[in-house]
Structures are given as structure tokens and as C-alpha cells.
Design a protein around this motif. Structure first.
Motif, PDB file in Angstrom:
ATOM      1  N   MET A  12       0.854  -1.197   0.000  1.00  0.00           N
ATOM      2  CA  MET A  12       0.000   0.000   0.000  1.00  0.00           C
ATOM      3  C   MET A  12       0.881   1.235   0.000  1.00  0.00           C
ATOM      4  O   MET A  12       1.861   1.321   0.704  1.00  0.00           O
ATOM      5  CB  MET A  12      -0.892  -0.006   1.239  1.00  0.00           C
ATOM      6  N   SER A  13       0.522   2.210  -0.843  1.00  0.00           N
ATOM      7  CA  SER A  13       1.304   3.434  -0.952  1.00  0.00           C
ATOM      8  C   SER A  13       0.368   4.626  -0.802  1.00  0.00           C
ATOM      9  O   SER A  13      -0.861   4.507  -0.828  1.00  0.00           O
ATOM     10  CB  SER A  13       2.015   3.489  -2.306  1.00  0.00           C
ATOM     11  N   TRP A  14       0.991   5.814  -0.659  1.00  0.00           N
ATOM     12  CA  TRP A  14       0.190   7.028  -0.558  1.00  0.00           C
ATOM     13  C   TRP A  14      -0.598   7.270  -1.834  1.00  0.00           C
ATOM     14  O   TRP A  14      -1.712   7.808  -1.795  1.00  0.00           O
ATOM     15  CB  TRP A  14       1.094   8.218  -0.255  1.00  0.00           C
ATOM     16  N   SER A  15      -0.050   6.867  -2.967  1.00  0.00           N
ATOM     17  CA  SER A  15      -0.770   7.044  -4.231  1.00  0.00           C
ATOM     18  C   SER A  15      -2.036   6.190  -4.253  1.00  0.00           C
ATOM     19  O   SER A  15      -3.075   6.624  -4.772  1.00  0.00           O
ATOM     20  CB  SER A  15       0.134   6.682  -5.411  1.00  0.00           C
ATOM     21  N   SER A  16      -1.956   4.984  -3.679  1.00  0.00           N
ATOM     22  CA  SER A  16      -3.138   4.120  -3.592  1.00  0.00           C
ATOM     23  C   SER A  16      -4.193   4.754  -2.701  1.00  0.00           C
ATOM     24  O   SER A  16      -5.390   4.727  -3.012  1.00  0.00           O
ATOM     25  CB  SER A  16      -2.751   2.743  -3.047  1.00  0.00           C
ATOM     26  N   GLN A  51     -19.939  -1.073   9.022  1.00  0.00           N
ATOM     27  CA  GLN A  51     -19.882  -1.994   7.892  1.00  0.00           C
ATOM     28  C   GLN A  51     -18.469  -2.126   7.343  1.00  0.00           C
ATOM     29  O   GLN A  51     -18.068  -3.206   6.908  1.00  0.00           O
ATOM     30  CB  GLN A  51     -20.838  -1.536   6.795  1.00  0.00           C
ATOM     31  N   GLY A  52     -17.701  -1.041   7.361  1.00  0.00           N
ATOM     32  CA  GLY A  52     -16.313  -1.138   6.931  1.00  0.00           C
ATOM     33  C   GLY A  52     -15.510  -2.037   7.848  1.00  0.00           C
ATOM     34  O   GLY A  52     -14.701  -2.862   7.396  1.00  0.00           O
ATOM     35  N   SER A  53     -15.727  -1.925   9.158  1.00  0.00           N
ATOM     36  CA  SER A  53     -15.020  -2.765  10.130  1.00  0.00           C
ATOM     37  C   SER A  53     -15.423  -4.225   9.986  1.00  0.00           C
ATOM     38  O   SER A  53     -14.599  -5.136  10.104  1.00  0.00           O
ATOM     39  CB  SER A  53     -15.320  -2.276  11.554  1.00  0.00           C
ATOM     40  N   VAL A  54     -16.711  -4.450   9.744  1.00  0.00           N
ATOM     41  CA  VAL A  54     -17.204  -5.821   9.550  1.00  0.00           C
ATOM     42  C   VAL A  54     -16.550  -6.445   8.316  1.00  0.00           C
ATOM     43  O   VAL A  54     -16.138  -7.606   8.331  1.00  0.00           O
ATOM     44  CB  VAL A  54     -18.739  -5.826   9.400  1.00  0.00           C
ATOM     45  N   ALA A  55     -16.446  -5.657   7.248  1.00  0.00           N
ATOM     46  CA  ALA A  55     -15.817  -6.162   6.033  1.00  0.00           C
ATOM     47  C   ALA A  55     -14.347  -6.481   6.267  1.00  0.00           C
ATOM     48  O   ALA A  55     -13.838  -7.515   5.808  1.00  0.00           O
ATOM     49  CB  ALA A  55     -15.963  -5.134   4.913  1.00  0.00           C
ATOM     50  N   VAL A  56     -13.661  -5.581   6.988  1.00  0.00           N
ATOM     51  CA  VAL A  56     -12.243  -5.803   7.281  1.00  0.00           C
ATOM     52  C   VAL A  56     -12.057  -7.049   8.130  1.00  0.00           C
ATOM     53  O   VAL A  56     -11.099  -7.817   7.939  1.00  0.00           O
ATOM     54  CB  VAL A  56     -11.649  -4.571   8.002  1.00  0.00           C
ATOM     55  N   ALA A  57     -12.965  -7.283   9.058  1.00  0.00           N
ATOM     56  CA  ALA A  57     -12.860  -8.443   9.941  1.00  0.00           C
ATOM     57  C   ALA A  57     -13.146  -9.756   9.218  1.00  0.00           C
ATOM     58  O   ALA A  57     -12.945 -10.829   9.780  1.00  0.00           O
ATOM     59  CB  ALA A  57     -13.814  -8.289  11.118  1.00  0.00           C
ATOM     60  N   GLY A  58     -13.607  -9.672   7.983  1.00  0.00           N
ATOM     61  CA  GLY A  58     -13.899 -10.883   7.230  1.00  0.00           C
ATOM     62  C   GLY A  58     -15.333 -11.341   7.360  1.00  0.00           C
ATOM     63  O   GLY A  58     -15.762 -12.261   6.657  1.00  0.00           O
ATOM     64  N   THR A  65      -1.541  -5.988   3.500  1.00  0.00           N
ATOM     65  CA  THR A  65      -1.797  -4.691   4.130  1.00  0.00           C
ATOM     66  C   THR A  65      -2.289  -4.876   5.563  1.00  0.00           C
ATOM     67  O   THR A  65      -3.199  -5.668   5.803  1.00  0.00           O
ATOM     68  CB  THR A  65      -2.864  -3.901   3.342  1.00  0.00           C
ATOM     69  N   PRO A  66      -1.697  -4.179   6.524  1.00  0.00           N
ATOM     70  CA  PRO A  66      -2.148  -4.307   7.926  1.00  0.00           C
ATOM     71  C   PRO A  66      -3.622  -3.959   8.079  1.00  0.00           C
ATOM     72  O   PRO A  66      -4.148  -3.096   7.370  1.00  0.00           O
ATOM     73  CB  PRO A  66      -1.261  -3.299   8.666  1.00  0.00           C
ATOM     74  N   VAL A  67      -4.285  -4.629   9.013  1.00  0.00           N
ATOM     75  CA  VAL A  67      -5.709  -4.400   9.255  1.00  0.00           C
ATOM     76  C   VAL A  67      -5.970  -2.938   9.611  1.00  0.00           C
ATOM     77  O   VAL A  67      -6.956  -2.346   9.180  1.00  0.00           O
ATOM     78  CB  VAL A  67      -6.217  -5.324  10.382  1.00  0.00           C
ATOM     79  N   ALA A  68      -5.069  -2.346  10.401  1.00  0.00           N
ATOM     80  CA  ALA A  68      -5.245  -0.950  10.815  1.00  0.00           C
ATOM     81  C   ALA A  68      -5.298  -0.027   9.606  1.00  0.00           C
ATOM     82  O   ALA A  68      -6.060   0.958   9.593  1.00  0.00           O
ATOM     83  CB  ALA A  68      -4.109  -0.538  11.748  1.00  0.00           C
ATOM     84  N   VAL A  69      -4.509  -0.316   8.577  1.00  0.00           N
ATOM     85  CA  VAL A  69      -4.495   0.522   7.380  1.00  0.00           C
ATOM     86  C   VAL A  69      -5.812   0.380   6.614  1.00  0.00           C
ATOM     87  O   VAL A  69      -6.388   1.372   6.145  1.00  0.00           O
ATOM     88  CB  VAL A  69      -3.313   0.140   6.464  1.00  0.00           C
ATOM     89  N   VAL A  70      -6.317  -0.855   6.522  1.00  0.00           N
ATOM     90  CA  VAL A  70      -7.580  -1.081   5.814  1.00  0.00           C
ATOM     91  C   VAL A  70      -8.720  -0.387   6.547  1.00  0.00           C
ATOM     92  O   VAL A  70      -9.610   0.205   5.931  1.00  0.00           O
ATOM     93  CB  VAL A  70      -7.866  -2.585   5.684  1.00  0.00           C
ATOM     94  N   ALA A 122      -8.387   2.268   8.298  1.00  0.00           N
ATOM     95  CA  ALA A 122      -8.199   3.688   8.026  1.00  0.00           C
ATOM     96  C   ALA A 122      -8.853   4.078   6.704  1.00  0.00           C
ATOM     97  O   ALA A 122      -9.422   5.167   6.577  1.00  0.00           O
ATOM     98  CB  ALA A 122      -6.712   4.031   8.000  1.00  0.00           C
ATOM     99  N   PHE A 123      -8.796   3.185   5.708  1.00  0.00           N
ATOM    100  CA  PHE A 123      -9.465   3.436   4.437  1.00  0.00           C
ATOM    101  C   PHE A 123     -10.973   3.561   4.665  1.00  0.00           C
ATOM    102  O   PHE A 123     -11.621   4.487   4.153  1.00  0.00           O
ATOM    103  CB  PHE A 123      -9.183   2.289   3.460  1.00  0.00           C
ATOM    104  N   ALA A 124     -11.542   2.609   5.410  1.00  0.00           N
ATOM    105  CA  ALA A 124     -12.983   2.611   5.660  1.00  0.00           C
ATOM    106  C   ALA A 124     -13.402   3.853   6.437  1.00  0.00           C
ATOM    107  O   ALA A 124     -14.430   4.485   6.135  1.00  0.00           O
ATOM    108  CB  ALA A 124     -13.381   1.346   6.419  1.00  0.00           C
ATOM    109  N   VAL A 125     -12.607   4.226   7.437  1.00  0.00           N
ATOM    110  CA  VAL A 125     -12.915   5.413   8.232  1.00  0.00           C
ATOM    111  C   VAL A 125     -12.811   6.672   7.368  1.00  0.00           C
ATOM    112  O   VAL A 125     -13.612   7.605   7.521  1.00  0.00           O
ATOM    113  CB  VAL A 125     -11.973   5.511   9.445  1.00  0.00           C
ATOM    114  N   SER A 126     -11.856   6.705   6.460  1.00  0.00           N
ATOM    115  CA  SER A 126     -11.709   7.858   5.564  1.00  0.00           C
ATOM    116  C   SER A 126     -12.963   8.054   4.722  1.00  0.00           C
ATOM    117  O   SER A 126     -13.426   9.177   4.529  1.00  0.00           O
ATOM    118  CB  SER A 126     -10.494   7.677   4.654  1.00  0.00           C
TER     119      SER A 126
END
Length: 213
Positions: A1-5, A53-60, A150-155, A157-161
Motif C-alpha cells: 500500500m502506498s500514498w498514491s493508492s 460496515q467497513g469494520s465488519v468487512a475488514v474483519a472478514g 496490508t495491515p488491518v489498521a491501514v484497511v 483507516a481506508f474505511a474510516v476515511s
């Protein structure tokens, strides 16, 4: 994962946020019904549901829900029923045509303000958390911008964004409606908007039915 992503995801999320959906319709309805206070808390409810829902998706769990036909259908039909309920309330309000333009936009204090906050948050949260398309969005879109390592925390962060962008946009919508309240509070305009809101909500519900198996 990069800043561009991450930046690419933000651009994609902004485009999706700007497309009117159920959340936009609910925000408009609540702002017109209870004023900016209720509208703002509806926006917070929508953002809260996005995070859930983002957290649920990240958790699988999201994949499990989507691929578990009975559970997915239960969520989908709960969402359809809730949209029909909100549409019915809008149609009833338009039919009665009873509006208090002063009370509807007065912030209020104590129990009245608390009731507006609770009602706004509840409708915003339920209308979004029972919309299976939001969950499918996270499951389908997030993997396009993050990798398996990609670390779970980063994913998360995407959902929270995405939730924060949605919240910011909906708060701007509430502010705009509040500024235009002199026109929007007119009885004829309110009845027209309530009718239009009901039609749109029924349309979203019908679309969910049509998209189902």
C-alpha cells in the motif's frame, strides 16, 4: 500500500459520496423535518454505519454475510422494509400538510433536543447499516486499493476515511438546506419535497428488490 493508492481511493470515494443515494434522501428528510440539529445527527448516524460496515468487512465477516444467502436476504429485506417505512412517513406528512416552520428549525434544549438527536442518528444509522450495497461496496472496492499483506489498521483507516468524507459532505448538505430554510419551510414546498422524498425512497426499495435473487 502506498500514498498514491490511498489518494486514488480518496478520489474514488469522493465520487461515490457525491452520488445521491438513500443516505442523501434521509438527510434531506430529517433536516426538513427536525432542522439542522436532526440533520447533523442523521449524518453522524450514516457515518457511524459506514464505520460499522467497513469494520465488519475488514474483519472478514462481510464476506460471510454476503455469501450466506439467508443472512444476506434478511439484511436486504430489513433495509427494504425500513425504506418503505420512511417513505410512508414522508407520504403521510405530505398528505396531512401540517408543518410548524418555527419549531422545525429551532435547536431546542433538554429533552426536545435529545429526542431530535436520537431520532436523527437512528434513522441515519439504520438506513445505511441495513443497506447491503454499502457492505458490498467495501468488499468489492477496498481490495482494489490494498493488498493481502496490508495491515488491518491501514484497511480500517481506508474505511474510516470514506465515512469521514461522507460525513463532511452530508454536513454541507445540511448547512445548505438550513440556509435555504425560508423557501423550504413554505407549506407547498414542504409537501412537494415530502412527496418527492417518498417516491425516491420507494424507488430505492424497489431497486433493492429488483437487484436481489
Amino acid at each position: 500500500m502506498s500514498w498514491s493508492s490511498y489518494l486514488s481511493f480518496l478520489v474514488f470515494a469522493v465520487v461515490l459520496v457525491l452520488i445521491p443515494g438513500v443516505d442523501f434522501t434521509v438527510i434531506v428528510r430529517n433536516t426538513l423535518t427536525g432542522g439542522s440539529l436532526r440533520g447533523r445527527w442523521s449524518a453522524v448516524g450514516v457515518a457511524s454505519a459506514n464505520i460499522v460496515q467497513g469494520s465488519v468487512a475488514v474483519a472478514g465477516l462481510g464476506a460471510v454475510i454476503v455469501h450466506s444467502q439467508p443472512l444476506f436476504l434478511a439484511i436486504r429485506w430489513a433495509g427494504i422494509a425500513y425504506l418503505v417505512l420512511l417513505a410512508g412517513q414522508a407520504f403521510r406528512s405530505a398528505w396531512r400538510g401540517r408543518y410548524d416552520p418555527v419549531a422545525a428549525h429551532r435547536p431546542g434544549d433538554g429533552a426536545a433536543a435529545r429526542a431530535q438527536r436520537q431520532a436523527g442518528w437512528r434513522q441515519g444509522f439504520l438506513s445505511t447499516v441495513t443497506n447491503p450495497k454499502v457492505l458490498v461496496f467495501y468488499l468489492a472496492v477496498l481490495p482494489q486499493f490494498v493488498g493481502p499483506a496490508t495491515p488491518v489498521a491501514v484497511v480500517i483507516a481506508f474505511a474510516v476515511s470514506h465515512a469521514v468524507l461522507s460525513l463532511a459532505y452530508l454536513l454541507l448538505v445540511v448547512a445548505g438546506l438550513d440556509r435555504a430554510r425560508r423557501v423550504l419551510r413554505r407549506r407547498a414546498v414542504r409537501r412537494l419535497l415530502d412527496t418527492a422524498t417518498g417516491v425516491v425512497l420507494v424507488g430505492f426499495g424497489a431497486r433493492l428488490v429488483a437487484d436481489g435473487p
